[in-house]
Design a protein around this motif. Structure first.
Motif, mmCIF file in Angstrom:
data_model
loop_
_atom_site.group_PDB
_atom_site.id
_atom_site.type_symbol
_atom_site.label_atom_id
_atom_site.label_comp_id
_atom_site.label_asym_id
_atom_site.label_seq_id
_atom_site.Cartn_x
_atom_site.Cartn_y
_atom_site.Cartn_z
ATOM 1 N N ASN A 179 76.383 148.541 110.091
ATOM 2 C CA ASN A 179 75.086 148.073 109.629
ATOM 3 C C ASN A 179 74.665 146.944 110.566
ATOM 4 O O ASN A 179 75.218 145.854 110.531
ATOM 5 N N VAL A 180 73.695 147.242 111.421
ATOM 6 C CA VAL A 180 73.298 146.276 112.436
ATOM 7 C C VAL A 180 72.755 144.990 111.821
ATOM 8 O O VAL A 180 73.036 143.887 112.279
ATOM 9 N N ASP A 181 71.981 145.124 110.748
ATOM 10 C CA ASP A 181 71.409 143.928 110.113
ATOM 11 C C ASP A 181 72.503 143.000 109.621
ATOM 12 O O ASP A 181 72.432 141.782 109.788
ATOM 13 N N ASP A 182 73.536 143.603 108.996
ATOM 14 C CA ASP A 182 74.660 142.790 108.526
ATOM 15 C C ASP A 182 75.381 142.144 109.696
ATOM 16 O O ASP A 182 75.814 140.989 109.641
ATOM 17 N N TYR A 183 75.526 142.918 110.777
ATOM 18 C CA TYR A 183 76.245 142.393 111.937
ATOM 19 C C TYR A 183 75.503 141.209 112.557
ATOM 20 O O TYR A 183 76.107 140.242 112.991
ATOM 21 N N MET A 240 73.629 155.106 116.833
ATOM 22 C CA MET A 240 72.896 154.025 116.187
ATOM 23 C C MET A 240 71.716 153.593 117.057
ATOM 24 O O MET A 240 70.610 153.366 116.565
ATOM 25 N N PHE A 241 71.973 153.497 118.376
ATOM 26 C CA PHE A 241 70.918 153.094 119.303
ATOM 27 C C PHE A 241 69.769 154.114 119.288
ATOM 28 O O PHE A 241 68.587 153.750 119.230
ATOM 29 N N GLU A 242 70.117 155.401 119.327
ATOM 30 C CA GLU A 242 69.087 156.441 119.312
ATOM 31 C C GLU A 242 68.294 156.396 118.006
ATOM 32 O O GLU A 242 67.069 156.550 117.989
ATOM 33 N N HIS A 243 69.001 156.162 116.889
ATOM 34 C CA HIS A 243 68.359 156.136 115.575
ATOM 35 C C HIS A 243 67.367 154.975 115.475
ATOM 36 O O HIS A 243 66.214 155.155 115.074
ATOM 37 N N TYR A 244 67.825 153.756 115.855
ATOM 38 C CA TYR A 244 66.954 152.591 115.753
ATOM 39 C C TYR A 244 65.863 152.589 116.819
ATOM 40 O O TYR A 244 64.780 152.041 116.620
ATOM 41 N N ASP A 245 66.146 153.203 117.969
ATOM 42 C CA ASP A 245 65.164 153.230 119.044
ATOM 43 C C ASP A 245 63.929 154.039 118.637
ATOM 44 O O ASP A 245 62.798 153.700 118.987
ATOM 45 N N LYS A 246 64.156 155.100 117.880
ATOM 46 C CA LYS A 246 63.034 155.940 117.432
ATOM 47 C C LYS A 246 62.137 155.183 116.450
ATOM 48 O O LYS A 246 60.933 155.393 116.404
ATOM 49 N N ALA A 247 62.751 154.309 115.662
ATOM 50 C CA ALA A 247 61.975 153.605 114.645
ATOM 51 C C ALA A 247 61.587 152.193 115.065
ATOM 52 O O ALA A 247 60.929 151.482 114.321
ATOM 53 N N SER A 248 61.961 151.782 116.279
ATOM 54 C CA SER A 248 61.759 150.384 116.676
ATOM 55 C C SER A 248 60.297 150.005 116.834
ATOM 56 O O SER A 248 59.934 148.843 116.705
ATOM 57 N N GLN A 249 59.446 150.986 117.130
ATOM 58 C CA GLN A 249 58.036 150.676 117.336
ATOM 59 C C GLN A 249 57.336 150.279 116.038
ATOM 60 O O GLN A 249 56.270 149.699 116.050
ATOM 61 N N ASP A 255 58.840 148.555 113.376
ATOM 62 C CA ASP A 255 59.407 147.405 112.675
ATOM 63 C C ASP A 255 59.924 146.395 113.700
ATOM 64 O O ASP A 255 60.727 146.733 114.577
ATOM 65 N N LYS A 256 59.458 145.145 113.585
ATOM 66 C CA LYS A 256 59.876 144.108 114.524
ATOM 67 C C LYS A 256 61.370 143.821 114.402
ATOM 68 O O LYS A 256 62.069 143.608 115.406
ATOM 69 N N LYS A 257 61.877 143.852 113.161
ATOM 70 C CA LYS A 257 63.295 143.576 112.951
ATOM 71 C C LYS A 257 64.157 144.668 113.562
ATOM 72 O O LYS A 257 65.211 144.411 114.149
ATOM 73 N N LEU A 258 63.686 145.921 113.450
ATOM 74 C CA LEU A 258 64.426 147.027 114.049
ATOM 75 C C LEU A 258 64.388 146.953 115.569
ATOM 76 O O LEU A 258 65.339 147.345 116.250
ATOM 77 N N LYS A 259 63.296 146.411 116.118
ATOM 78 C CA LYS A 259 63.197 146.262 117.564
ATOM 79 C C LYS A 259 64.256 145.269 118.051
ATOM 80 O O LYS A 259 64.894 145.473 119.093
ATOM 81 N N GLU A 260 64.480 144.215 117.277
ATOM 82 C CA GLU A 260 65.540 143.263 117.622
ATOM 83 C C GLU A 260 66.910 143.917 117.523
ATOM 84 O O GLU A 260 67.800 143.649 118.335
ATOM 85 N N ALA A 261 67.068 144.783 116.533
ATOM 86 C CA ALA A 261 68.340 145.486 116.373
ATOM 87 C C ALA A 261 68.608 146.390 117.564
ATOM 88 O O ALA A 261 69.747 146.485 118.049
ATOM 89 N N VAL A 262 67.565 147.059 118.069
ATOM 90 C CA VAL A 262 67.723 147.929 119.237
ATOM 91 C C VAL A 262 68.178 147.122 120.442
ATOM 92 O O VAL A 262 69.071 147.537 121.192
#
Length: 491
Positions: free
Chosen positions: A85-89, A312-321, A323-330
């Protein structure tokens, strides 16, 4: 006065990847494993394939070639995406739960069993235990503890009594007299190991001799240490025989007793723990006249980039546009993935550089590695190997100064195979190692009652065709830690 002007400069800077490679290159095998474990703990996107195999089927990893393991060892039967879980990490540092996390998911119990920690009392703890058993007052106990804490690693008290009195007054608020400190010092000098608490070498040896049974030989040894220590250390045996009215047999017995004493009592209980374990980085074997070079398997760890982190990178990369928080996770996951790839590449480059350098050294010194005779060592400097492999001299130096090779004749530091050239009278160039070997043989076979002086050693070398000055002979002798002729003399 401020001015603006244009300047054109040509700068050469090392990239982070190059710096990482340089640091890894100079780490010996014994330290590489710790460095890899450190990287595995810091970067969850990096995986040790040998640990993953404990849970995954063997057929999932048919290709174990170190040159292809980064990309070909990606296939795994376990989908671990849900475990991360990237957010937890990202919040781990603020949670401050590092210890509990690694207690649950970290070190293997079996690995811990293979590396037991030896529990033993240190030198200072041993003295403190003896002080605890002494029937003394609280004030004397404080003085004794201060003395023990002031001893150096060799077991000597280098501080003056006046300094100890000041330490007691300022650090422990204990006002003591000089006589009280002297009395406690005598008590500590009665502790084991014998000789501890001495203020110089003479006192250290006398403490040890006075603890022995007072035989005539020991009494004469005490007399020598008390009155003729300088003559003893300089091996002026003729003067000792005349001054003490002894013959050579009696003096030999006395000297033998003194040589049994320990000049550094602080090292007595820790000698074995201070030995450095050497793990060879290379192995050279002789297969019927053909040398075979192999790299220690610890230098070729099976590392790979985590498949789950890639997903995980591929998953978050698709949704990064969205959500700002997901962009940081990517960005975070990408950084970890890049770091893992750089580390794997640096390890591979390290392997290739080590093999390339050692192979060049082996080919250059082929006759030596076949026979083990130091006379077969050719003159070789860092530039010779650097030119041969097309690398910088500093790279060869980093390898030579910290790596060991195991041969059929022993384990050696690579640096020991490098030597300067010496020209013989015939015009042939030989290694100075050859000259040192001849010197060592001459000195080991000399008459110890009449050891060979540097002038005589120079003459012997000239007779063998080595035209070397006496000062050079002295330099080589000192480099081999061999004392001058007078100090090599024995009765």
């Amino acid at each position: 006065m401020l001015r603006q002007n244009l300047q054109q400069k040509l700068l050469q800077k090392l990239s982070p990847q190059q710096i990482q490679f340089i640091k890894l290159l100079q780490i010996p095998t014994v330290g590489l494993d710790a460095r890899i474990k450190e990287e595995l703990e810091e970067n969850p996107a990096l995986e040790d394939l040998s640990l993953v195999n404990l849970n995954d089927p063997v057929e999932e990893y048919p290709d174990k070639d170190p040159d292809t393991q980064e990309f070909n060892a990606e296939e795994t039967g376990n989908d671990e995406f849900d475990e991360f879980n990237v957010d937890d990490y990202l919040q781990e540092d603020s949670i401050n739960d590092y210890g509990s996390k690694y207690e649950q998911n970290g070190d293997d119990e079996e690995e811990r069993k293979e590396m037991p920690i030896a529990i033993q009392s240190s030198f200072y703890e041993t003295l403190q235990q003896q002080l605890d058993l002494a029937p003394i007052s609280d004030k004397d106990f404080a003085v004794g503890r201060q003395i023990i804490g002031s001893l150096d690693d060799d077991g000597y008290l280098r501080r003056s009594i006046t300094s100890l009195l000041d330490d007691l007054a300022f650090s422990q608020n204990v006002i003591a007299e000089e006589e009280e400190v002297e009395d406690m010092l005598k008590l500590i000098q009665s502790f084991e190991p014998a000789g501890v608490g001495a203020r110089d070498l003479q006192e250290c040896l006398l403490i040890q001799l006075r603890k022995k049974e007072q035989t005539p030989v020991i009494q004469k040894a005490i007399k020598v240490v008390e009155n003729y220590l300088d003559e003893f250390t300089r091996k002026h045996y003729d003067k000792l025989e005349r001054s003490l009215n002894m013959d050579s047999v009696e003096l030999r017995e006395v000297i033998a007793e003194i040589l049994k004493l320990n000049p550094k009592p602080g090292d007595a209980g820790e000698t074995n723990t201070k030995q450095l374990q050497v793990i060879p980085d290379f192995h050279i074997s002789n297969n019927e006249g053909t040398l075979i070079l192999t790299l220690n398997s610890q230098n070729a760890p099976e590392l790979r980039v985590s498949r789950s982190y890639k997903e995980m990178f591929e998953h978050y990369d698709k949704a990064s546009q969205k959500d700002k928080k997901l962009k940081e996770a990517v960005q975070f996951v990408k950084q970890k993935l890049d770091s893992a790839r750089w580390f794997i590449d640096a390890i591979k480059q390290r392997q290739q550089t080590l093999l390339k350098t050692m192979n060049a050294i082996m080919q250059y010194q082929y006759e030596y590695f076949l026979t083990g005779d130091e006379r077969n060592l050719r003159p070789m400097i860092l530039k010779d190997i650097a030119d041969k492999i097309g690398m910088d001299i500093s790279t060869v130096s980093r390898v030579a100064n910290s790596k060991y090779v195991q041969t059929e004749f022993g384990t050696f530091l690579l640096k020991s195979f490098f030597s300067e050239a010496i020209q013989m009278e015939s015009g042939e160039e030989v290694s100075n190692k050859e000259v040192k070997k001849i010197l060592e043989e001459c000195i080991s076979n000399e008459d110890k009652q009449h050891p060979l002086a540097d002038e005589r050693l120079t003459e012997i070398l000239k007779e063998k065709g080595y035209n070397i000055a006496r000062r050079t002979v002295a330099k080589y002798r000192e480099a081999m830690n061999i004392p001058v002729a007078r100090l090599r003399r024995e009765l």
